[in-house]
Design an enzyme around this catalytic site. Structure first.
Site, PDB file in Angstrom:
ATOM      1  N   ASP A 229      41.649  53.159  47.465  1.00  0.00           N
ATOM      2  CA  ASP A 229      40.342  54.669  48.224  1.00  0.00           C
ATOM      3  C   ASP A 229      40.584  55.837  47.536  1.00  0.00           C
ATOM      4  OD1 ASP A 229      41.000  51.552  50.219  1.00  0.00           O
ATOM      5  OD2 ASP A 229      42.845  52.462  50.359  1.00  0.00           O
TER       6      ASP A 229
ATOM      7  N   LYS B  91      35.519  55.628  44.326  1.00  0.00           N
ATOM      8  CA  LYS B  91      34.405  55.199  43.330  1.00  0.00           C
ATOM      9  C   LYS B  91      33.570  54.868  43.674  1.00  0.00           C
ATOM     10  CE  LYS B  91      38.066  52.578  42.764  1.00  0.00           C
ATOM     11  NZ  LYS B  91      39.034  52.910  44.281  1.00  0.00           N
TER      12      LYS B  91
ATOM     13  N   GLY C  71      36.926  47.660  49.062  1.00  0.00           N
ATOM     14  CA  GLY C  71      35.629  48.139  49.388  1.00  0.00           C
ATOM     15  C   GLY C  71      35.405  49.519  48.918  1.00  0.00           C
ATOM     16  N   HIS C  72      33.933  49.321  48.606  1.00  0.00           N
ATOM     17  CA  HIS C  72      33.698  50.766  47.944  1.00  0.00           C
ATOM     18  C   HIS C  72      32.320  51.142  48.906  1.00  0.00           C
ATOM     19  CE1 HIS C  72      34.784  49.741  43.112  1.00  0.00           C
ATOM     20  NE2 HIS C  72      35.659  50.226  44.432  1.00  0.00           N
TER      21      HIS C  72
ATOM     22  N   GLN D  33      40.119  49.125  43.448  1.00  0.00           N
ATOM     23  CA  GLN D  33      41.269  49.467  43.781  1.00  0.00           C
ATOM     24  C   GLN D  33      41.891  50.868  42.826  1.00  0.00           C
ATOM     25  OE1 GLN D  33      41.834  46.573  42.740  1.00  0.00           O
ATOM     26  NE2 GLN D  33      41.607  45.093  44.975  1.00  0.00           N
TER      27      GLN D  33
END
Length: 423
Positions: free
Chosen positions: A13, A16, A40-41, A224
């Site tokens: 988180d 990225k 999730g990005h 991650q």
């Protein structure tokens, strides 16, 4: 020819997705090398927030190819939802997105196994996102998995049935009550498989080898964070893949000596989702403020993140094991308004002061030792140059750079791609 790496240095988180999006214009290929749709990005631009789960973060740029590598695990159902969500943006996914045949598939029964396993642990649960990631990687290492390339084989459904039947027997073993309709889940799964077939499957290691020979620039994108690495993270409260730099080599088939820059992303403070030790977690007003101002909720799961001060011991460790060459600090704007800021510079470990990450960082063994800094009041979100930043923030950045011995090249002062300062 350039192969660069971008990865998170904390418990995920870190932001990225935004940085990949910012950097993408410099690269011909963006390649995701590990993880699944539990991560999730988030990207934000033109007033729109986008959350990508499996598709690389370069998908919104016109002139690059996006690769889902062999180290990734793909849930066809989640993937279909993600693709459908991108339809309104008129992206040419057929020409921009390609998938490694060696990437493993998450079956409906993998998700059920995940739920049964977690339910059986009771209070000892690890905080799984229940997306089937762990069981899929277990099948991969146990040499039972089904891969994207298997979709092209005539006996694909037989392979599926054999593994799904095995999973159902394993679910019974856990002896917990979970409700499901497998026939319904399988109908959805096979419909999604047909959609997956519309994209091109490749032997990605060969594709990337030829791309390097042709002088293409490649950015490898991790999911991650380093402290969730299955080998080097806070085991067993980790993910099931190698989130560190080594994972890019095994997750894409790129040789270690081809990697040039290693971009390390970290927040100006620290967050963690789910269970597991977190030495600098703040249970008072500071942690609550960070969560509220930073909107610290999982982009996929919606779970509230635990918040605390920057842990420099853990950050040094992540820089070391990844060989980070450049740092990027996210969410500096969230710390605006604090009278005093703290950075953990060492641990009191069983009565001894140490500055490295030990085998066990459970709270009964660890007490963080802090250095305090004067905070700043300025609103950073409208600033666009390093010179505009308040002196207190510059002091904060200088201290981190000196301690980890790696330069901080980018400071993010807001979620939008434009709210990014290059130093």
């Amino acid at each position: 020819m350039t192969v660069d790496l971008l990865l998170g240095l904390q418990w995920g988180d870190e932001g990225k997705g935004k940085i990949v999006d910012v950097l993408t214009s410099k690269y011909d290929i963006i390649a995701r090398f590990q993880g699944g749709p539990n991560a999730g990005h988030t990207l934000e631009f033109d007033g729109i927030k986008h959350v990508l789960r499996t598709i690389p973060s370069g998908i919104f740029h016109k002139n690059n190819i996006n690769i889902i590598g062999n180290g990734v695990v793909i849930d066809p159902v989640v993937f279909k939802t993600e693709v459908d969500g991108l339809a309104k943006f008129n992206l040419d996914l057929k020409s921009k997105l390609i998938i490694s045949r060696k990437a493993h598939l998450i079956l409906p029964t993998h998700r059920l196994l995940d739920a049964a396993s977690e339910a059986s642990k009771g209070k000892a649960k690890i905080g799984s996102t229940l997306k089937g990631i762990g069981p899929t990687y277990m099948d991969k290492t146990g040499r039972n998995g089904i891969r994207v390339g298997d979709i092209e084989l005539v006996d694909f459904k037989e392979k599926y049935r054999a593994l799904a039947n095995k999973h159902e027997e394993m679910i019974k073993f856990y002896d917990v009550s979970i409700q499901y309709n497998l026939a319904e889940l399988e109908k959805e799964f096979f419909e999604a498989i047909e959609d997956l077939k519309k994209l091109d499957f490749i032997d990605s290691e060969e594709y990337l080898h030829q791309a390097q020979k042709a002088g293409k620039s490649i950015l490898c994108e991790g999911a991650q964070g380093s402290l969730l690495d299955v080998d080097f993270g806070t085991y067993p409260f980790v993910t099931s893949s190698n989130t560190t730099a080594a994972g890019a080599c095994t997750g894409l088939g790129i040789a270690p000596n081809k990697i040039k820059e290693v971009y390390g992303i970290f927040k100006a403070y620290t967050t963690r989702v789910g269970s597991g030790p977190f030495p600098t977690e703040d249970f008072e007003e500071a942690g609550t403020t960070m969560a509220k101002v930073g909107n610290e909720f999982g982009s996929v799961t919606g779970r509230q993140r635990r918040c605390g001060w920057l842990d420099l011991v853990a950050l040094k460790y992540a820089v070391q094991i990844n060989g980070v060459t450049q740092l990027m600090m996210m969410k500096g704007d969230v710390l605006s308004g604090f009278e005093t800021l703290k950075i953990c510079t060492s641990y009191n470990y069983k009565g001894q002061n140490i500055s490295h990450l030990p085998y066990n960082i459970e709270p009964e063994n660890i007490e963080p030792v802090y250095t305090e800094f004067k905070g700043w009041k300025a609103d950073l979100t409208g600033m666009s140059t390093y010179d505009e930043l308040p002196k207190e923030l510059k002091d904060y950045i200088d201290f981190i750079e000196k301690e980890v011995e790696v330069p901080i090249k980018i400071i993010s002062v807001g979620p939008d791609r434009k709210q990014t300062i290059t130093k």
